[in-house]
Design an enzyme around this catalytic site. Structure first.
Site, PDB file in Angstrom:
ATOM      1  N   HIS A 236       0.800  -1.232   0.000  1.00 27.40           N
ATOM      2  CA  HIS A 236       0.000   0.000   0.000  1.00 27.40           C
ATOM      3  C   HIS A 236       0.836   1.287   0.000  1.00 27.40           C
ATOM      4  O   HIS A 236       0.740   2.117  -0.908  1.00 27.40           O
ATOM      5  CB  HIS A 236      -0.889   0.040   1.253  1.00 27.40           C
TER       6      HIS A 236
HETATM    7  C1  BDR Z   1      -2.902   0.750   5.349  1.00 28.70           C
HETATM    8  O1  BDR Z   1      -3.108   0.257   6.669  1.00 28.70           O
HETATM    9  C2  BDR Z   1      -1.915  -0.271   7.175  1.00 28.70           C
HETATM   10  O2  BDR Z   1      -2.116  -1.569   7.607  1.00 28.70           O
HETATM   11  C3  BDR Z   1      -0.869  -0.173   6.095  1.00 28.70           C
HETATM   12  O3  BDR Z   1       0.375   0.218   6.631  1.00 28.70           O
HETATM   13  C4  BDR Z   1      -1.412   0.872   5.164  1.00 28.70           C
HETATM   14  O4  BDR Z   1      -0.992   2.170   5.550  1.00 28.70           O
HETATM   15  C5  BDR Z   1      -3.609  -0.163   4.355  1.00 28.70           C
HETATM   16  O5  BDR Z   1      -4.960  -0.254   4.644  1.00 28.70           O
END
Ligand code: BDR
Ligand code: CA
Length: 307
Positions: A236
């Site tokens: 992400h």
């Molecule tokens: C986001 O939530 C976290 O778990 C990850 O680091 C990312 O920023 C994805 O939904």
């Protein structure tokens, strides 16, 4: 001229990659890293950020920030990131945090900046929101706010909401109300950036630097996403940083985005009006597609530059 940025984060297995990408990229000048509780508690996200910065031999200041959202209770995400936030990969301890709390530091940097500064948010948006809501006159000093946050369809922490948006939806609403351009790397975008064993193996072959190898070790711990069919895990947070470096790898769409702040099952949902149905004014730009091979090549190339 490099783009001056502040990175607000909650490392986090994917935050780790995002931080390394930012630190390795001459297109960016990282003025500060601010940390919130998120994937794991603030004690761990802070020590992880400090350890990662030390591993990269960077002098960028790291500041502690909020350990909970503006409202409601703190909830972590150990299923994806492990109990320590880095999948159990133990790094040498970093130095102490730089004095100054995140929101204060963000305001000071904006106040003193000769040119406007880009805020990058890859965790719950609490620190950024606290900074801008306590001194709204600083908003014109914000070039734009680039977030990994939200989804236009299904969430990943509830059926409706993405983790960062759900963790502090009021904070995200504050950012949307600043009037500054907000850029969203949503779950639909990051679903196109899947880390697979083959991609990790390709990275590993690019060099022997400890940062590259540690990032590969960390990524190998992330469980494949059931939501996305099990081939790998979405990477992400680096998407938000990569857009600043190589916008040509992405396509975008101007939209209005509003938050569901209700107490019900929709809480934290980002209502992204991709087809202009509401007639609400456009307040955001949503990253819609990414050239995944280009993205992973960029990451590998930059990670290989680090010690
Ligand atoms: C986001 O939530 C976290 O778990 C990850 O680091 C990312 O920023 C994805 O939904
Ligand atoms: Ca994150």
């Amino acid at each position: 001229m490099p783009i001056p940025i502040i990175v607000d984060c909650d490392p986090g297995t994917d935050d780790a990659v995002a931080l390394m990408l930012a630190l390795a990229s001459p297109e960016l000048s990282v003025l500060a890293i601010t940390v919130a509780g998120g994937n794991v508690g603030l004690d761990l996200t802070l020590s992880n950020a400090l350890a990662l910065v030390a591993l990269a031999e960077s002098q960028v200041p790291v500041h502690a920030g909020a350990d909970r959202p503006l409202l409601g209770r703190f909830v972590s995400e150990p299923r994806v990131h492990g109990a320590d936030g880095l999948g159990g990969i133990i790094l040498p301890a970093g130095g102490p945090p730089t004095p100054g709390l995140a929101a204060d530091v963000i305001r000071r940097i904006l106040r003193d900046a000769a040119e406007s500064v880009t805020l990058v948010g890859i965790g719950p948006a609490t620190n950024l929101a606290l900074a801008l809501t306590t001194e709204p006159a600083l908003a014109p000093k914000v070039e734009r706010i680039v977030l990994m946050s939200g989804a236009w369809a299904e969430g990943n922490v509830t059926p409706a909401a993405e983790f960062n948006a759900w963790s502090d939806p009021e904070a995200l609403e504050i950012l949307l109300d600043t009037g500054r351009p907000v850029v969203f790397a949503t779950l639909e975008l990051t679903a196109q950036a899947i880390v697979t064993p083959a991609r990790i193996a390709a990275w590993r072959g690019l060099g022997n630097g400890r940062c590259l190898q540690v990032i590969c070790d960390i990524q190998a711990t992330v469980p494949p996403s059931r939501r996305l069919g099990g081939a790998g895990a979405p990477l992400h947070d680096p998407c938000a940083i990569a857009w600043l470096i190589r916008p040509d790898l992405f396509t975008t769409r101007a939209c209005s985005v509003r938050m569901d702040l209700g107490p019900g099952p929709g809480r934290g949902r980002t209502l992204i009006d991709r087809w202009g149905r509401t007639g609400d004014p456009v307040n955001a730009m949503v990253l819609e597609t990414v050239d995944a091979d280009g993205f992973f090549n960029l990451l590998g190339q930059r990670l290989a530059l680090l010690p």
